[in-house]
Design a protein around this motif. Structure first.
Motif, PDB file in Angstrom:
ATOM      1  N   LEU A 147       1.146  -1.320   0.126  1.00  0.00           N
ATOM      2  CA  LEU A 147       0.084  -0.235   0.086  1.00  0.00           C
ATOM      3  C   LEU A 147       0.835   1.046  -0.136  1.00  0.00           C
ATOM      4  CD1 LEU A 147      -2.519  -0.823   2.647  1.00  0.00           C
ATOM      5  CD2 LEU A 147      -3.306  -1.136  -0.440  1.00  0.00           C
ATOM      6  N   ALA A 148       1.874   1.437  -0.144  1.00  0.00           N
ATOM      7  CA  ALA A 148       3.127   1.964   0.585  1.00  0.00           C
ATOM      8  C   ALA A 148       3.568   2.437  -0.402  1.00  0.00           C
ATOM      9  CB  ALA A 148       4.158   1.564   1.620  1.00  0.00           C
ATOM     10  N   GLU A 149       3.461   1.607  -1.689  1.00  0.00           N
ATOM     11  CA  GLU A 149       3.920   1.545  -2.928  1.00  0.00           C
ATOM     12  C   GLU A 149       3.293   2.873  -4.098  1.00  0.00           C
ATOM     13  OE1 GLU A 149       4.665  -1.628  -5.144  1.00  0.00           O
ATOM     14  OE2 GLU A 149       5.834  -2.740  -3.568  1.00  0.00           O
ATOM     15  N   VAL A 150       2.058   2.775  -3.414  1.00  0.00           N
ATOM     16  CA  VAL A 150       0.997   3.681  -3.977  1.00  0.00           C
ATOM     17  C   VAL A 150       1.382   5.201  -3.807  1.00  0.00           C
ATOM     18  CG1 VAL A 150      -1.619   4.441  -4.300  1.00  0.00           C
ATOM     19  CG2 VAL A 150      -1.165   2.213  -3.802  1.00  0.00           C
ATOM     20  N   PRO A 151       0.840   5.946  -5.586  1.00  0.00           N
ATOM     21  CA  PRO A 151       1.938   6.825  -5.466  1.00  0.00           C
ATOM     22  C   PRO A 151       1.487   8.497  -4.822  1.00  0.00           C
ATOM     23  CG  PRO A 151       1.826   6.273  -7.348  1.00  0.00           C
ATOM     24  CD  PRO A 151       1.675   5.032  -6.523  1.00  0.00           C
ATOM     25  N   ASN A 152      -0.202   7.737  -5.544  1.00  0.00           N
ATOM     26  CA  ASN A 152      -1.090   9.179  -5.066  1.00  0.00           C
ATOM     27  C   ASN A 152      -2.569   8.283  -4.613  1.00  0.00           C
ATOM     28  OD1 ASN A 152      -3.181  11.284  -4.980  1.00  0.00           O
ATOM     29  ND2 ASN A 152      -1.947  12.584  -6.162  1.00  0.00           N
ATOM     30  N   PRO A 153      -3.089   7.602  -3.773  1.00  0.00           N
ATOM     31  CA  PRO A 153      -4.477   7.698  -3.718  1.00  0.00           C
ATOM     32  C   PRO A 153      -5.453   8.462  -4.005  1.00  0.00           C
ATOM     33  CG  PRO A 153      -2.967   7.150  -1.342  1.00  0.00           C
ATOM     34  CD  PRO A 153      -2.114   8.375  -2.914  1.00  0.00           C
ATOM     35  N   ASP A 154      -5.719   9.671  -4.121  1.00  0.00           N
ATOM     36  CA  ASP A 154      -6.440  10.083  -4.502  1.00  0.00           C
ATOM     37  C   ASP A 154      -7.021   9.486  -6.926  1.00  0.00           C
ATOM     38  OD1 ASP A 154      -6.630  11.530  -2.658  1.00  0.00           O
ATOM     39  OD2 ASP A 154      -5.869  13.323  -3.153  1.00  0.00           O
ATOM     40  N   ARG A 155      -6.119   9.594  -7.353  1.00  0.00           N
ATOM     41  CA  ARG A 155      -5.516   9.284  -8.609  1.00  0.00           C
ATOM     42  C   ARG A 155      -5.799   7.376  -8.674  1.00  0.00           C
ATOM     43  NH1 ARG A 155       0.142  10.409 -10.852  1.00  0.00           N
ATOM     44  NH2 ARG A 155      -0.418  12.889 -10.634  1.00  0.00           N
ATOM     45  N   LEU A 156      -6.494   6.475  -7.251  1.00  0.00           N
ATOM     46  CA  LEU A 156      -6.593   4.924  -7.717  1.00  0.00           C
ATOM     47  C   LEU A 156      -8.354   5.408  -8.476  1.00  0.00           C
ATOM     48  CD1 LEU A 156      -6.110   3.927  -4.928  1.00  0.00           C
ATOM     49  CD2 LEU A 156      -4.740   3.329  -6.575  1.00  0.00           C
ATOM     50  N   LEU A 157      -9.298   4.137  -9.188  1.00  0.00           N
ATOM     51  CA  LEU A 157     -10.381   4.267  -9.101  1.00  0.00           C
ATOM     52  C   LEU A 157     -10.968   4.168  -8.077  1.00  0.00           C
ATOM     53  CD1 LEU A 157      -9.908   0.787 -12.283  1.00  0.00           C
ATOM     54  CD2 LEU A 157     -10.376   3.669 -12.809  1.00  0.00           C
TER      55      LEU A 157
END
Length: 171
Positions: free
Chosen positions: A69-79
């Motif tokens: 989960l820490a690898e997610v660069p920007n959670p706002d961009r997720l589907l």
């Protein structure tokens, strides 16, 4: 089961294949490799490693899930469908680490996104009610409980809601 490192390697490989195909005047193959590269980049930003983290989370391997989960660069961009699971897993990991304020924030965000079904959303609201109960905030507990009652499907969920409501009324 691809980490960010392997996704980057795949992106580099597809870019090299596209360039080699263009150099050899194989425009059709270069276009196909370019399409795959575009899809891989889109997938990296829109889905990231949420599915793999979910697999580890369900298996009880919270450290691996947290690392992914820490690898997610920007959670706002997720589907939208992935963002709910992201926040749900972050909240449960924070609960496990007894970081109740962080867990509450993540559960509040998760409640705004679609999860697996209405019962899953009810479970998020139950967690929020429990956290509000911990703070002895009767108004918020009852608000979360009322909303969870509307969404609860299983008997187990309904029983938990009734227990929380009983405790809240005793405050």
């Amino acid at each position: 089961m691809y980490s960010a490192r392997s996704r980057y390697a795949l992106m580099a490989l597809l870019a090299i294949i596209s360039l080699v195909c263009l150099y050899n005047h194989q425009e059709e193959l270069a276009a196909v490799a370019g399409l795959f590269l575009g899809f891989t980049i889109w997938s990296h930003f829109k889905q990231s490693s949420i599915l793999l983290a979910s697999k580890h989370f369900k298996a009880g391997n919270y450290e691996a899930a947290e690392r992914l989960l820490a690898e997610v660069p920007n959670p706002d961009r997720l589907l939208k469908s992935r963002r709910g699971y992201y926040e749900f897993m972050k909240a449960n990991i924070a609960l496990k680490d007894e970081a109740y304020d962080a867990a509450e924030v993540h559960f509040q965000i998760a409640s705004r996104f679609p999860l697996g079904g209405t019962n899953d959303t009810a479970l998020v609201l139950i967690h929020l009610a429990n956290l509000a109960l911990r703070k002895k905030d009767k108004v918020r507990v009852l608000a979360y409980v009322e909303r969870a009652k509307e969404l609860a499907i299983t008997e187990r969920t309904k029983n938990i809601i009734n227990k929380i409501e009983t405790e809240a009324n005793s405050l």
